[in-house]
Scaffold this motif. Sequence first.
Motif, PDB file in Angstrom:
ATOM      1  N   GLY A  50      63.367   2.475 118.327  1.00 21.39           N
ATOM      2  CA  GLY A  50      62.394   2.458 119.417  1.00 21.39           C
ATOM      3  C   GLY A  50      60.942   2.520 119.015  1.00 21.39           C
ATOM      4  O   GLY A  50      60.064   2.605 119.874  1.00 21.39           O
ATOM      5  N   LYS A  51      60.638   2.468 117.705  1.00 16.81           N
ATOM      6  CA  LYS A  51      59.244   2.600 117.270  1.00 16.81           C
ATOM      7  C   LYS A  51      58.372   1.457 117.798  1.00 16.81           C
ATOM      8  O   LYS A  51      57.295   1.692 118.357  1.00 16.81           O
ATOM      9  N   THR A  52      58.806   0.229 117.590  1.00 13.70           N
ATOM     10  CA  THR A  52      57.978  -0.922 117.964  1.00 13.70           C
ATOM     11  C   THR A  52      57.785  -0.992 119.470  1.00 13.70           C
ATOM     12  O   THR A  52      56.666  -1.191 119.956  1.00 13.70           O
ATOM     13  N   THR A  53      58.860  -0.807 120.219  1.00  8.74           N
ATOM     14  CA  THR A  53      58.763  -0.858 121.683  1.00  8.74           C
ATOM     15  C   THR A  53      57.866   0.252 122.208  1.00  8.74           C
ATOM     16  O   THR A  53      57.008   0.023 123.070  1.00  8.74           O
ATOM     17  N   SER A  54      58.031   1.464 121.694  1.00 11.37           N
ATOM     18  CA  SER A  54      57.203   2.591 122.138  1.00 11.37           C
ATOM     19  C   SER A  54      55.734   2.362 121.798  1.00 11.37           C
ATOM     20  O   SER A  54      54.842   2.687 122.593  1.00 11.37           O
ATOM     21  N   ALA A  55      55.476   1.800 120.617  1.00 12.64           N
ATOM     22  CA  ALA A  55      54.090   1.530 120.223  1.00 12.64           C
ATOM     23  C   ALA A  55      53.452   0.491 121.148  1.00 12.64           C
ATOM     24  O   ALA A  55      52.269   0.609 121.504  1.00 12.64           O
ATOM     25  N   ARG A  56      54.215  -0.522 121.551  1.00 11.67           N
ATOM     26  CA  ARG A  56      53.693  -1.524 122.483  1.00 11.67           C
ATOM     27  C   ARG A  56      53.370  -0.888 123.836  1.00 11.67           C
ATOM     28  O   ARG A  56      52.352  -1.184 124.449  1.00 11.67           O
ATOM     29  N   MET A  57      54.258  -0.022 124.311  1.00  7.82           N
ATOM     30  CA  MET A  57      54.003   0.688 125.565  1.00  7.82           C
ATOM     31  C   MET A  57      52.735   1.533 125.465  1.00  7.82           C
ATOM     32  O   MET A  57      51.892   1.535 126.365  1.00  7.82           O
ATOM     33  N   ALA A  58      52.600   2.271 124.361  1.00  5.14           N
ATOM     34  CA  ALA A  58      51.461   3.170 124.177  1.00  5.14           C
ATOM     35  C   ALA A  58      50.148   2.403 124.101  1.00  5.14           C
ATOM     36  O   ALA A  58      49.137   2.813 124.686  1.00  5.14           O
ATOM     37  N   GLN A  59      50.142   1.295 123.372  1.00  5.93           N
ATOM     38  CA  GLN A  59      48.923   0.484 123.272  1.00  5.93           C
ATOM     39  C   GLN A  59      48.497  -0.009 124.653  1.00  5.93           C
ATOM     40  O   GLN A  59      47.319   0.059 125.024  1.00  5.93           O
ATOM     41  N   ALA A  61      49.181   1.329 127.550  1.00  6.39           N
ATOM     42  CA  ALA A  61      48.724   2.463 128.357  1.00  6.39           C
ATOM     43  C   ALA A  61      47.272   2.813 128.045  1.00  6.39           C
ATOM     44  O   ALA A  61      46.467   3.069 128.958  1.00  6.39           O
ATOM     45  N   LEU A  62      46.911   2.828 126.761  1.00 11.67           N
ATOM     46  CA  LEU A  62      45.526   3.108 126.379  1.00 11.67           C
ATOM     47  C   LEU A  62      44.585   2.009 126.887  1.00 11.67           C
ATOM     48  O   LEU A  62      43.476   2.296 127.351  1.00 11.67           O
ATOM     49  N   GLU A  63      45.027   0.773 126.817  1.00 10.54           N
ATOM     50  CA  GLU A  63      44.212  -0.335 127.325  1.00 10.54           C
ATOM     51  C   GLU A  63      44.044  -0.228 128.831  1.00 10.54           C
ATOM     52  O   GLU A  63      42.959  -0.512 129.368  1.00 10.54           O
ATOM     53  N   ASN A  64      45.095   0.204 129.525  1.00 11.22           N
ATOM     54  CA  ASN A  64      44.990   0.414 130.972  1.00 11.22           C
ATOM     55  C   ASN A  64      43.963   1.481 131.307  1.00 11.22           C
ATOM     56  O   ASN A  64      43.356   1.453 132.389  1.00 11.22           O
ATOM     57  N   ALA A  65      43.778   2.419 130.388  1.00 10.71           N
ATOM     58  CA  ALA A  65      42.783   3.487 130.582  1.00 10.71           C
ATOM     59  C   ALA A  65      41.381   3.051 130.173  1.00 10.71           C
ATOM     60  O   ALA A  65      40.451   3.856 130.185  1.00 10.71           O
ATOM     61  N   GLY A  66      41.231   1.783 129.784  1.00  9.27           N
ATOM     62  CA  GLY A  66      39.913   1.247 129.445  1.00  9.27           C
ATOM     63  C   GLY A  66      39.486   1.475 128.012  1.00  9.27           C
ATOM     64  O   GLY A  66      38.300   1.337 127.696  1.00  9.27           O
ATOM     65  N   LEU A  67      40.424   1.795 127.130  1.00  6.88           N
ATOM     66  CA  LEU A  67      40.092   2.079 125.733  1.00  6.88           C
ATOM     67  C   LEU A  67      40.336   0.861 124.853  1.00  6.88           C
ATOM     68  O   LEU A  67      41.207   0.043 125.135  1.00  6.88           O
ATOM     69  N   SER A  68      39.566   0.733 123.790  1.00  2.00           N
ATOM     70  CA  SER A  68      39.697  -0.372 122.841  1.00  2.00           C
ATOM     71  C   SER A  68      40.646   0.060 121.724  1.00  2.00           C
ATOM     72  O   SER A  68      40.374   1.027 121.009  1.00  2.00           O
ATOM     73  N   VAL A  69      41.747  -0.689 121.556  1.00  2.99           N
ATOM     74  CA  VAL A  69      42.855  -0.238 120.715  1.00  2.99           C
ATOM     75  C   VAL A  69      43.282  -1.330 119.737  1.00  2.99           C
ATOM     76  O   VAL A  69      43.281  -2.507 120.077  1.00  2.99           O
ATOM     77  N   PHE A  70      43.676  -0.929 118.534  1.00  4.05           N
ATOM     78  CA  PHE A  70      44.365  -1.835 117.625  1.00  4.05           C
ATOM     79  C   PHE A  70      45.677  -1.191 117.196  1.00  4.05           C
ATOM     80  O   PHE A  70      45.873   0.017 117.361  1.00  4.05           O
ATOM     81  N   SER A  71      46.588  -2.007 116.661  1.00  2.00           N
ATOM     82  CA  SER A  71      47.886  -1.494 116.230  1.00  2.00           C
ATOM     83  C   SER A  71      48.482  -2.418 115.181  1.00  2.00           C
ATOM     84  O   SER A  71      47.998  -3.533 114.982  1.00  2.00           O
ATOM     85  N   ASN A  72      49.511  -1.947 114.510  1.00  2.00           N
ATOM     86  CA  ASN A  72      50.233  -2.789 113.543  1.00  2.00           C
ATOM     87  C   ASN A  72      51.362  -3.509 114.287  1.00  2.00           C
ATOM     88  O   ASN A  72      52.540  -3.205 114.126  1.00  2.00           O
ATOM     89  N   ARG A  73      50.992  -4.493 115.088  1.00  2.00           N
ATOM     90  CA  ARG A  73      51.932  -5.201 115.955  1.00  2.00           C
ATOM     91  C   ARG A  73      52.998  -5.956 115.175  1.00  2.00           C
ATOM     92  O   ARG A  73      54.065  -6.273 115.699  1.00  2.00           O
ATOM     93  N   GLY A 278      45.676  13.070 127.181  1.00  2.00           N
ATOM     94  CA  GLY A 278      44.962  13.097 128.447  1.00  2.00           C
ATOM     95  C   GLY A 278      44.887  11.790 129.213  1.00  2.00           C
ATOM     96  O   GLY A 278      43.987  11.607 130.044  1.00  2.00           O
ATOM     97  N   ILE A 279      45.826  10.874 128.991  1.00  2.00           N
ATOM     98  CA  ILE A 279      45.853   9.611 129.731  1.00  2.00           C
ATOM     99  C   ILE A 279      46.627   9.823 131.035  1.00  2.00           C
ATOM    100  O   ILE A 279      47.712  10.411 131.038  1.00  2.00           O
ATOM    101  N   GLU A 280      46.090   9.323 132.144  1.00  2.00           N
ATOM    102  CA  GLU A 280      46.711   9.516 133.450  1.00  2.00           C
ATOM    103  C   GLU A 280      48.095   8.872 133.514  1.00  2.00           C
ATOM    104  O   GLU A 280      48.344   7.817 132.930  1.00  2.00           O
ATOM    105  N   LEU A 281      48.990   9.510 134.270  1.00  2.00           N
ATOM    106  CA  LEU A 281      50.358   9.033 134.392  1.00  2.00           C
ATOM    107  C   LEU A 281      50.407   7.611 134.946  1.00  2.00           C
ATOM    108  O   LEU A 281      51.225   6.796 134.513  1.00  2.00           O
ATOM    109  N   LYS A 282      49.531   7.282 135.880  1.00  2.00           N
ATOM    110  CA  LYS A 282      49.550   5.940 136.477  1.00  2.00           C
ATOM    111  C   LYS A 282      49.262   4.856 135.434  1.00  2.00           C
ATOM    112  O   LYS A 282      49.822   3.755 135.497  1.00  2.00           O
ATOM    113  N   CYS A 283      48.398   5.153 134.468  1.00  2.00           N
ATOM    114  CA  CYS A 283      48.111   4.192 133.392  1.00  2.00           C
ATOM    115  C   CYS A 283      49.333   3.979 132.512  1.00  2.00           C
ATOM    116  O   CYS A 283      49.630   2.863 132.081  1.00  2.00           O
ATOM    117  N   THR A 284      50.054   5.080 132.252  1.00  3.83           N
ATOM    118  CA  THR A 284      51.239   4.997 131.398  1.00  3.83           C
ATOM    119  C   THR A 284      52.358   4.228 132.083  1.00  3.83           C
ATOM    120  O   THR A 284      52.952   3.319 131.498  1.00  3.83           O
TER     121      THR A 284
END
Length: 437
Positions: A50-59, A61-73, A278-284
């Motif tokens: 579940g690492k890759t799928t969880s990382a995609r979800m997390a990225q 969620a952060l983008e939904n919160a308006g944050l600029s994110v990178f990851s090892n996609r 501290g990311i809102e549940l609705k974003c997640t």
Amino acid sequence: MVCKITHGILRLLNKGGTALPGKLALFICPEVLEMTAREVNTLIVTGTNGKTTSARMAQKALENAGLSVFSNRSGANLIGGIACEFIVNTDLFLRPKRKWAVIECDEAAAKRVFGEVKPMAVLVTNLFKDQLDRYGTVTKPRDTIAQGLTKTPKTLLCLNADCPMAASIAEKAPNEVIWYGLSSGSKKSPESGEESRCVNCGARLSYRYVTYANLGGYRCAKCGARRHDTLVTVSDVLPDGSFVISDGKEKTLANCALPGLYNIYNAAGVTALMTAVGIELKCTLKAVSDFECGFGRMEQFDLGNVGARMILIKNAAAADQTLETVRRGKDAKTVVFAVNARPADGTDISWLDDADFGRLKRMKGLERVYVTGDRAETMAQRLEREGIACEQFTSYDKLIKRLRKEDAFIYILPTYTAMLEFRQKLVSKLGGKNFWE
């Protein structure tokens, strides 16, 4: 500069450039990961499945919160691939272009990566029996994660309360823990050949319920070890796949973009991770419902007359849950197993004996079964022991030619290196994204 130039050249050649540039940089400057991660708010996802799928979800969620994110996609989750992503995100003055990162990290790499990156929070998805040829024992991944955490004691730790092995990290690391899990299940005893003995004293665990594998409401009568109470809780899973989740403050009905109980666990883990920062549940939950799946993880292809889905399997727990997802499909279905046993897959494929391939015999609508890959014959023999007929293919090209004529929905279940090879063939013939995109 060496990393950036090498990465650029490899991308121009359409080769990915996911790990080699980082390895070169680390050879020149062993401290380069620590230097480039210093000003980045990093979240790390580790665990068996579940690492890759969880990382995609997390990225997402952060983008939904308006944050600029990178990851090892790309899934390059050893230190070379991780270092490459941080370096590419950095300008020539070591300033990060994006201030947030979601990094998928191999369990063995955690021992070094955690101490150098100093993540804000770490999510451990689960710890199952996996790649014993590489780790030697089932406890080794747990111990390497715990050793990494001791180097960054302020990191918040998100643990699966239902997983006895993952939960035991809390006893070995100094970090504050946010617990997550499911509060009920439909089974009474562990499956998939997973360990059902206490990791502390060796006594047999008792269960109030089991969700899948050895996850559930466990307790050890001898030493008192038990499932922890959870902050993030999935209290109900409905027949349509939706679920009720609470983050300790609010409870709501949620949906996941991908089917399967294991993806509900991924959603719960990511909710814990986002709660930690501290990311809102609705974003997640918006991210959970509409994120883009990773390559080879429930990825769809326009193959055959109905379509196809590729789902990575690499151990008995993953195989059982994937077969359960296939079983739930209402239409006619064709199943393809692509099995390799290379170092990246794990040369020990004894997990084939633990997985319940007898589910295929009990599966409604199953039309055909094909096997391919380096260990196609081994897979065919395993299916034969269950009384399941299959056809072997030594060539992906010939198999794809056959699959183009299929009238049933096609489920392709590959191990890791077989997935990379098979997927590359499909993308070249049908079109699609590169695995690092």
